[in-house]
Design a protein around this motif. Structure first.
Motif, mmCIF file in Angstrom:
data_model
loop_
_atom_site.group_PDB
_atom_site.id
_atom_site.type_symbol
_atom_site.label_atom_id
_atom_site.label_comp_id
_atom_site.label_asym_id
_atom_site.label_seq_id
_atom_site.Cartn_x
_atom_site.Cartn_y
_atom_site.Cartn_z
ATOM 1 N N ALA A 27 51.236 37.448 -6.163
ATOM 2 C CA ALA A 27 51.692 38.417 -5.163
ATOM 3 C C ALA A 27 51.622 39.834 -5.717
ATOM 4 N N ALA A 28 52.045 40.030 -6.968
ATOM 5 C CA ALA A 28 51.985 41.362 -7.574
ATOM 6 C C ALA A 28 50.548 41.857 -7.681
ATOM 7 N N ALA A 29 49.626 40.958 -7.990
ATOM 8 C CA ALA A 29 48.216 41.340 -8.066
ATOM 9 C C ALA A 29 47.701 41.807 -6.706
ATOM 10 N N VAL A 30 48.088 41.100 -5.650
ATOM 11 C CA VAL A 30 47.681 41.507 -4.301
ATOM 12 C C VAL A 30 48.278 42.874 -3.971
ATOM 13 N N LEU A 31 49.553 43.092 -4.318
ATOM 14 C CA LEU A 31 50.185 44.391 -4.043
ATOM 15 C C LEU A 31 49.491 45.516 -4.798
ATOM 16 N N GLN A 32 48.993 45.255 -5.997
ATOM 17 C CA GLN A 32 48.226 46.269 -6.709
ATOM 18 C C GLN A 32 46.980 46.663 -5.913
ATOM 19 N N GLN A 33 46.341 45.674 -5.304
ATOM 20 C CA GLN A 33 45.156 45.963 -4.506
ATOM 21 C C GLN A 33 45.509 46.642 -3.179
ATOM 22 N N VAL A 34 46.697 46.370 -2.667
ATOM 23 C CA VAL A 34 47.187 47.109 -1.499
ATOM 24 C C VAL A 34 47.361 48.580 -1.868
ATOM 25 N N GLU A 35 47.919 48.839 -3.050
ATOM 26 C CA GLU A 35 48.107 50.208 -3.509
ATOM 27 C C GLU A 35 46.782 50.942 -3.655
ATOM 28 N N SER A 36 45.752 50.219 -4.077
ATOM 29 C CA SER A 36 44.442 50.856 -4.263
ATOM 30 C C SER A 36 43.696 51.056 -2.950
ATOM 31 N N GLY A 37 44.213 50.476 -1.864
ATOM 32 C CA GLY A 37 43.573 50.625 -0.557
ATOM 33 C C GLY A 37 42.519 49.586 -0.241
ATOM 34 N N ARG A 38 42.334 48.624 -1.142
ATOM 35 C CA ARG A 38 41.309 47.589 -0.899
ATOM 36 C C ARG A 38 41.808 46.472 0.017
ATOM 37 N N ILE A 39 43.118 46.307 0.097
ATOM 38 C CA ILE A 39 43.717 45.275 0.950
ATOM 39 C C ILE A 39 44.749 45.941 1.844
ATOM 40 N N GLY A 40 44.768 45.562 3.110
ATOM 41 C CA GLY A 40 45.816 46.005 4.020
ATOM 42 C C GLY A 40 46.888 44.933 4.107
ATOM 43 N N LEU A 41 48.123 45.274 3.795
ATOM 44 C CA LEU A 41 49.188 44.282 3.766
ATOM 45 C C LEU A 41 49.389 43.637 5.131
ATOM 46 N N ASP A 42 49.227 44.404 6.182
ATOM 47 C CA ASP A 42 49.400 43.858 7.530
ATOM 48 C C ASP A 42 48.073 43.696 8.256
ATOM 49 N N ALA A 43 46.990 43.637 7.490
ATOM 50 C CA ALA A 43 45.667 43.371 8.069
ATOM 51 C C ALA A 43 45.481 41.868 8.235
ATOM 52 N N LEU A 71 60.859 44.365 -11.917
ATOM 53 C CA LEU A 71 61.994 44.966 -11.222
ATOM 54 C C LEU A 71 62.248 46.403 -11.668
ATOM 55 N N ALA A 72 61.630 46.813 -12.774
ATOM 56 C CA ALA A 72 61.715 48.207 -13.213
ATOM 57 C C ALA A 72 60.607 49.057 -12.595
ATOM 58 N N GLY A 73 59.772 48.455 -11.753
ATOM 59 C CA GLY A 73 58.690 49.200 -11.114
ATOM 60 C C GLY A 73 57.515 49.478 -12.021
ATOM 61 N N GLU A 74 57.324 48.635 -13.063
ATOM 62 C CA GLU A 74 56.245 48.866 -14.020
ATOM 63 C C GLU A 74 55.057 47.922 -13.850
ATOM 64 N N ILE A 75 55.162 46.961 -12.935
ATOM 65 C CA ILE A 75 54.028 46.077 -12.630
ATOM 66 C C ILE A 75 53.354 46.551 -11.344
ATOM 67 N N VAL A 76 54.155 46.805 -10.337
ATOM 68 C CA VAL A 76 53.705 47.447 -9.102
ATOM 69 C C VAL A 76 54.585 48.676 -8.903
ATOM 70 N N SER A 77 54.177 49.552 -8.000
ATOM 71 C CA SER A 77 54.938 50.774 -7.766
ATOM 72 C C SER A 77 56.278 50.464 -7.099
ATOM 73 N N PRO A 78 57.260 51.367 -7.224
ATOM 74 C CA PRO A 78 58.546 51.143 -6.551
ATOM 75 C C PRO A 78 58.417 50.879 -5.048
ATOM 76 N N PRO A 79 57.545 51.595 -4.297
ATOM 77 C CA PRO A 79 57.393 51.240 -2.874
ATOM 78 C C PRO A 79 56.871 49.812 -2.675
ATOM 79 N N SER A 80 55.946 49.373 -3.533
ATOM 80 C CA SER A 80 55.443 48.002 -3.427
ATOM 81 C C SER A 80 56.533 46.998 -3.773
ATOM 82 N N LEU A 81 57.339 47.320 -4.786
ATOM 83 C CA LEU A 81 58.458 46.445 -5.142
ATOM 84 C C LEU A 81 59.420 46.321 -3.966
ATOM 85 N N ALA A 82 59.653 47.428 -3.256
ATOM 86 C CA ALA A 82 60.532 47.380 -2.081
ATOM 87 C C ALA A 82 59.962 46.441 -1.021
#
Length: 372
Positions: A68-84, A267-278
């Motif tokens: 899941a964290a890997a997918v969220l990283q790709q959401v952050e990069s714009g390659r995946i849409g979370l609600d696509a 949980l410290a926001g160091e794997i994905v960004s704080p917005p992604s963690l939220a």
């Protein structure tokens, strides 16, 4: 100054799980800078070889948080849409209206309505069909089987839907996470295992965490004993097993120390960004594989205790092995526990698992480990 870790209570709680019938278990608990590690019982019943807290272990669905964290990283990069819709990326695997209706988010939080593929056999590839009748024969049949993920996904997609896309409660399904692995491969150009290794495991500095290359666990580890609700008596060792039947859904090997480090960083926001963690911490009600209602986010399970704060993490089981890793929301209190026996409860006439002393002993260990 009193230590925040009651080491004597942790030692006793761990030993009580072993005395209740668990062959062996080991754990790490952290509170700030304080660390306790413990082990009780044996890693190998036949020889009496003891378990130790630094052993590597198949951690099952704890893998889902990594994926899941890997997918969220790709959401952050714009390659995946979370609600696509997943059909935008994988139209051949989830075709037609379902591909348009099921979003990436629904796959991550198990609200897609896609069935679990394990009990089904809708193609020439047979997965674990007799599990539907609680029979263990398939476990031996497929010890060295190399499964094709597309074939497993087809079983889950072809099986009758377990709910409408986005419906509540959702139903936990490994089909969702095999699709997410294919999605990662589609957008990154490399396998999900390689992407997660480079961008999650290595960046987090987890020296003893890896996806298996074959059916064996490298390094010091315990045997894994499967009882299958008393139908395998005595329990049989399944530590040697080809994990392609779950892949990046549940195949990681790790240690209790690595798991605590991973969840602390997450949980410290160091794997994905704080917005992604939220986003990962936005929960919905789902039904677990054990048939219990739980609060589930994006690859994270929430456990609340009044007055004691919320904990985040994941549990996992494989044939013979189990793991639970939970970290308090502030990151200060952490627990990771590994056990080497699964499905110890026998079934009653209606097929319902019966209580076992291990259940209460484990619950006590978790309470002491998480809350002190």
């Amino acid at each position: 100054m009193k230590s925040p870790l009651d080491r004597a209570a942790l030692d006793a709680a761990l030993e009580n799980v072993h005395r209740a019938g668990m062959p062996g278990l080991f754990a790490e608990v952290r509170d700030g800078d304080q660390v306790w590690r413990g082990a009780a019982g044996v890693a190998e019943v036949a020889t009496g070889r003891p378990v130790s807290a630094d052993m590597r272990h198949r951690v099952g669905s704890v893998t889902k948080t990594f994926t899941a964290a890997a997918v969220l990283q790709q959401v952050e990069s714009g390659r995946i849409g979370l609600d696509a819709p997943i059909g935008r990326y994988l139209p051949k695997l989830v075709p037609g209206e379902r591909g348009d209706a099921i979003t990436v988010r629904m796959l991550i939080n198990h609200t897609s309505g896609l069935a679990e593929y394990l009990p089904y056999a809708y193609s020439s590839l047979r997965a674990f069909p007799d599990l539907a009748e609680t029979g263990p024969r398939s476990l031996d049949d497929h010890r060295f089987t190399r499964f094709d993920p597309a074939g497993l996904i087809k079983m889950g997609v072809t099986a009758p839907a377990v709910g409408a896309p986005g419906g509540a409660p959702g139903l936990y399904s490994n089909t969702n996470y095999l699709l997410l692995a294919q999605l990662l491969e589609q957008v990154t150009g490399t396998t999900a295992e390689r992407y997660i290794t480079r961008n999650i495991i290595e960046r987090a500095g987890l020296p003893d965490t890896a996806f298996p290359v074959g059916p064996y666990v490298d390094g010091p580890h315990s045997q894994l004993y499967e009882a299958w609700f008393g139908m395998i008596d005595p329990p049989r060792d399944y530590s040697v097993y080809d994990m392609s039947w779950v892949g990046p859904s549940a195949s990681l090997i790790s240690t209790v120390a690595d798991l605590n480090r991973f969840y602390g960083l997450l949980l410290a926001g160091e794997i994905v960004s704080p917005p992604s963690l939220a986003q990962m911490q936005r929960t919905v009600p789902i039904i677990s594989q054990e048939g219990k209602p739980i609060d589930y986010g994006l690859g994270l399970r929430s456990m609340e205790s009044p007055g004691r704060g919320s904990f985040w993490g994941h549990g996992g089981t494989v044939w013979g092995g189990g793991t639970l890793a939970m970290t308090r929301a502030d990151g200060k209190r952490q627990m990771a526990v590994a056990v080497n026996l699964q499905r110890w409860n026998r079934l009653d006439a209606s097929g319902k698992p019966q209580p076992h002393p291990i259940d209460d002993a484990l619950a006590t260990l978790y309470r002491v480990a998480m809350y002190g």
